[in-house]
Write a protein that holds these residues in place. Structure first.
Motif, PDB file in Angstrom:
ATOM      1  N   THR A 125      -6.503   9.247  -2.466  1.00 56.62           N
ATOM      2  CA  THR A 125      -6.905   8.179  -1.554  1.00 56.62           C
ATOM      3  C   THR A 125      -8.056   8.677  -0.684  1.00 56.62           C
ATOM      4  OG1 THR A 125      -5.119   8.878  -0.070  1.00 56.62           O
ATOM      5  CG2 THR A 125      -4.683   7.007  -1.515  1.00 56.62           C
ATOM      6  N   LYS A 126      -8.835   7.729  -0.177  1.00 59.52           N
ATOM      7  CA  LYS A 126     -10.092   8.108   0.459  1.00 59.52           C
ATOM      8  C   LYS A 126      -9.920   8.875   1.768  1.00 59.52           C
ATOM      9  CE  LYS A 126     -10.841   3.492   2.539  1.00 59.52           C
ATOM     10  NZ  LYS A 126      -9.784   2.712   1.863  1.00 59.52           N
ATOM     11  N   ALA A 172       0.232   4.263  -0.737  1.00 57.45           N
ATOM     12  CA  ALA A 172      -0.360   5.460  -0.133  1.00 57.45           C
ATOM     13  C   ALA A 172      -0.049   5.511   1.354  1.00 57.45           C
ATOM     14  CB  ALA A 172      -1.862   5.469  -0.367  1.00 57.45           C
ATOM     15  N   ASP A 205       0.859  -1.184   0.000  1.00 54.83           N
ATOM     16  CA  ASP A 205       0.000   0.000   0.000  1.00 54.83           C
ATOM     17  C   ASP A 205       0.898   1.237   0.000  1.00 54.83           C
ATOM     18  OD1 ASP A 205      -1.748   2.098   0.500  1.00 54.83           O
ATOM     19  OD2 ASP A 205      -2.941   0.989   1.957  1.00 54.83           O
ATOM     20  N   ASP A 263      -7.158   2.849  -4.424  1.00 51.45           N
ATOM     21  CA  ASP A 263      -7.195   2.166  -3.135  1.00 51.45           C
ATOM     22  C   ASP A 263      -6.561   0.787  -3.290  1.00 51.45           C
ATOM     23  OD1 ASP A 263      -8.000   0.637  -0.871  1.00 51.45           O
ATOM     24  OD2 ASP A 263      -9.656   2.011  -0.504  1.00 51.45           O
TER      25      ASP A 263
END
Length: 685
Positions: free
Chosen positions: A456-457, A268, A266, A414
């Motif tokens: 990203t969220k 992010a 990941d 994501d």
């Protein structure tokens, strides 16, 4: 000196003098040729541990001291790597636990690189020791501008220590076995866990069909990678707090005709631990399956992603001036492509062009990988001349270092969502293609020179006028409510099939499509149909007929307006594209996977106003802008095999050629122009 104080774009790359210590003349030639090519930066030490510490506790720093001395004589810069990506053989022999164990329980021997166990206390101690010595010895050197921590992190380990850490990670997350069993739905197939010691990683030797377990294992492996990185930098940060740290992120997919970010970590989340994001850029230029402009679009997508992770300039830590040695077919860059592809890096937010490698190796797997200095040791070959020419151009672009980008459009990305989609066997195993689908939606914006952030969220949505969130399979109430607030305040949200089927545990929502999404989009998703590759439906949108492919959601219209309908199958004449007015904004739902022609026409309707008007050109000419307080810096890049006629509508300065420019001009094949425009003429946000 800190990287933050460097006033020019970095040009250079991986340098391995330890491979040539028996050839002093070669080392002298390196310095001469690097200076001629306007190389100002070297990255050293990445795989140098066996030279730095040939025997346990016995060190050799003379060769590395000389690198610092020579770079400082030339007012150059050093990026110093920690050597954990390639440990010495004596360590693997003496301390077996540093070697990884695979999913079949087999302990690996010493070999290749980056195959250490992240959990090994011995390995962590050895890494901390060598890093401490390096930081104390070189942290004060004026040429040191950055730490390159390890190299291209990847992989997983199944040893006993990693399994114990896996259980601790789960205990920290779920607290009780009851909560773990509920999250993983372990009553299915009589899988209920009654003792923490029963928890082992997913494996072909045991359980590998519990989807929630598999998602958590992916999260754990990513977190362990980040934890190892954090362990590496702890002492370095204490000794050299003024020197920033990075590590090189990656892209992958050449064997499948794709070019996408590395899927296993990941990034992010990882980026939060970095001071500067960097990545290794190796597009498959001049391939036989797509035009150059399509390769450029895929590469631009990744550049924009790595800029967006921290919303500031990144570094290209590795690229090649010519060819690589690990594609199925390793084709040389054609004349002009090195400068064009390097300019694309800068245009999308890089403050460096760093190569792997400065000098070609003389043996083993990288002896034919491209380099600034070839086996001929000459300044007369084509590649060296192009690197030199590019270095001269960078001297003229020094004011661009540190400049920014700005986007009004974002695409949500994501990694956990990717892992869940790839793990899901239903519908079709091979064609979920999450990252590739994001690129398909990105393509319109790249072709029309509309800047895009990859979001990203957890980030702030409010600065964007359009957010595109395709295939958001796993979604929590927090994100749904964030979408509702964004649209209510006037934003435009685009979502698609596969969105909202499961929560973050990869457990499906009871009662059908979540109520928050029904309210936001004004529809209810009833079913997801899947076609073979040679099948298609059709939808009619604005009096044109478009073919669908692979996935079609069947939806029920509530408050939304239908913009397009299916024409075939048992759901003919039902909605395939909808828009719902929600608050001050609009929420669009694209029920089917669509081809490029539809995506182009759809996005031209909702995003056409964001096109820049400074350069009039076609889709194979990319225009990207960076800016500071005074100027916009406009990169115009011809990613085609022919010359292009373009029109520049405002007076500007061609920085490379030192001329004012306006009106119609010819842009040659693979040519780039870099224009400087006063801030009041364009993009004054």
């Amino acid at each position: 000196m800190s990287y933050n104080n460097v006033k020019q774009i970095l040009h250079g790359g991986d340098y391995n003098p330890e491979q040539w210590l028996d050839c002093p003349q070669i080392l002298e030639d390196d310095l001469r040729l690097m200076e001629e090519a306007h190389i100002n930066t070297v990255t050293v030490g990445i795989f140098s541990w066996s030279t730095l510490e040939p025997q346990e506790g016995h060190y050799n720093f003379a060769w590395l001291d000389k690198v610092f001395d020579e770079m400082e004589k030339r007012n150059g810069y050093v990026i110093l790597a920690t050597p954990s990506g390639g440990r010495p053989r004596w360590m693997s022999q003496k301390y077996e636990e540093v070697n990884r164990v695979d999913e079949y329980g087999r302990r690996h021997h010493h070999g290749f690189r980056h195959n250490h166990c992240y959990s090994s206390k011995i390995y962590r101690n050895k890494v901390e020791n060598i890093n401490t010595i390096l930081a104390k010895r070189y942290g004060h050197r004026k040429s040191l501008i950055m730490w390159h921590i390890s190299n291209e992190y990847s992989g997983e380990c199944f040893c006993d220590q990693c399994q114990e850490n896996w259980r601790k990670w789960l205990q920290n997350k779920y607290k009780t076995l009851e909560a773990l069993n509920a999250a993983w739905n372990m009553v299915f197939w009589s899988n209920t866990i009654t003792d923490w010691n029963q928890v082992v990683p997913p494996s072909p030797l045991g359980e590998n069909k519990v989807h929630s377990m598999d998602i958590d294992w992916r999260r754990f492996c990513s977190d362990m990678t980040i934890d190892f990185f954090e362990h590496e930098i702890k002492t370095i940060k204490e000794i050299t707090p003024h020197i920033p740290v990075t590590t090189n992120f990656m892209a992958e997919g050449h064997s499948t005709n794709d070019f996408i970010p590395l899927e296993g970590i990941d990034y992010a989340k990882f980026a939060k631990s970095l001071d500067v994001v960097s990545w290794d850029s190796y597009p498959d230029w001049h391939n036989n399956f797509e035009p150059v402009s399509k390769t450029a679009m895929k590469t631009a997508f990744i550049h924009d992603l790595y800029y967006s992770l921290k919303n500031k300039p990144f570094l290209i830590m590795e690229c090649t001036p010519s060819c690589v040695n690990w594609h199925t077919l390793n084709k040389s860059k054609r004349p002009g492509m090195h400068i064009l592809s390097s300019m694309q890096q800068i245009a999308h937010g890089s403050d460096s062009t760093l190569y792997f490698q400065i000098r070609r190796a003389r043996g083993n797997s990288e002896k034919y990988h491209g380099a600034v200095i070839d086996h001929d040791n000459s300044n007369e070959n084509r590649v060296f001349k192009e690197v030199k020419k590019y270095g001269e151009m960078l001297l003229l672009l020094k004011d661009i270092k540190g400049t920014k980008k700005q986007s009004r459009v974002a695409i949500l990305i994501d990694w956990e969502n990717l892992w869940a989609l790839k793990r899901e066997n239903a519908f079709c195993r091979k064609n979920k293609r999450y990252f590739q689908t994001l690129q398909e939606h990105y393509n319109y914006f790249w072709e029309n020179d509309i800047p895009v952030d990859l979001l990203t969220k957890d980030k702030d949505f409010s600065q964007y006028e359009i957010i595109i969130a395709p295939m958001l399979y796993m979604i929590e109430a927090e994100t749904m409510n964030k979408f509702k607030d964004y649209v209510k305040q006037g934003g435009k949200l685009v979502s698609t099939y596969f969105t909202g089927l499961a929560d973050s545990r990869d457990v499906l929502y009871i009662g059908g499509w979540p109520q928050q999404l029904q309210e936001l989009f004004g529809i209810k998703v009833l079913e997801l149909d899947n076609y073979f590759d040679n099948e298609y439906n059709e939808i009619v949108y604005q009096d044109k007929v478009y073919q669908t492919k692979q996935y079609q959601s069947i939806i029920e219209l509530h408050n939304a307006t239908s913009l397009g309908e299916y024409q075939k199958d048992f759901y003919a004449h039902t909605p395939a594209l909808t828009v719902n007015a929600y608050g001050n904004g609009q929420a669009y739902y694209m029920a089917a996977r669509m081809k490029d022609d539809f995506l182009h026409d759809f996005y031209s309707q909702i995003a056409n106003q964001y096109k820049q008007k400074y350069v009039i050109c076609d889709q194979e000419v990319s225009v990207q802008v960076r800016f500071d307080d005074q100027y916009n810096y406009c990169f115009i890049m011809n990613f085609s095999e022919e010359e292009k006629k373009i029109e520049i509508t405002k007076k500007s300065t061609d920085i490379i050629n030192h001329i004012d420019i306006e009106g119609k001009i010819i842009l040659n094949k693979y040519e780039t122009k870099v224009l400087r425009i006063k801030k009041d003429t364009m993009f004054n946000s």
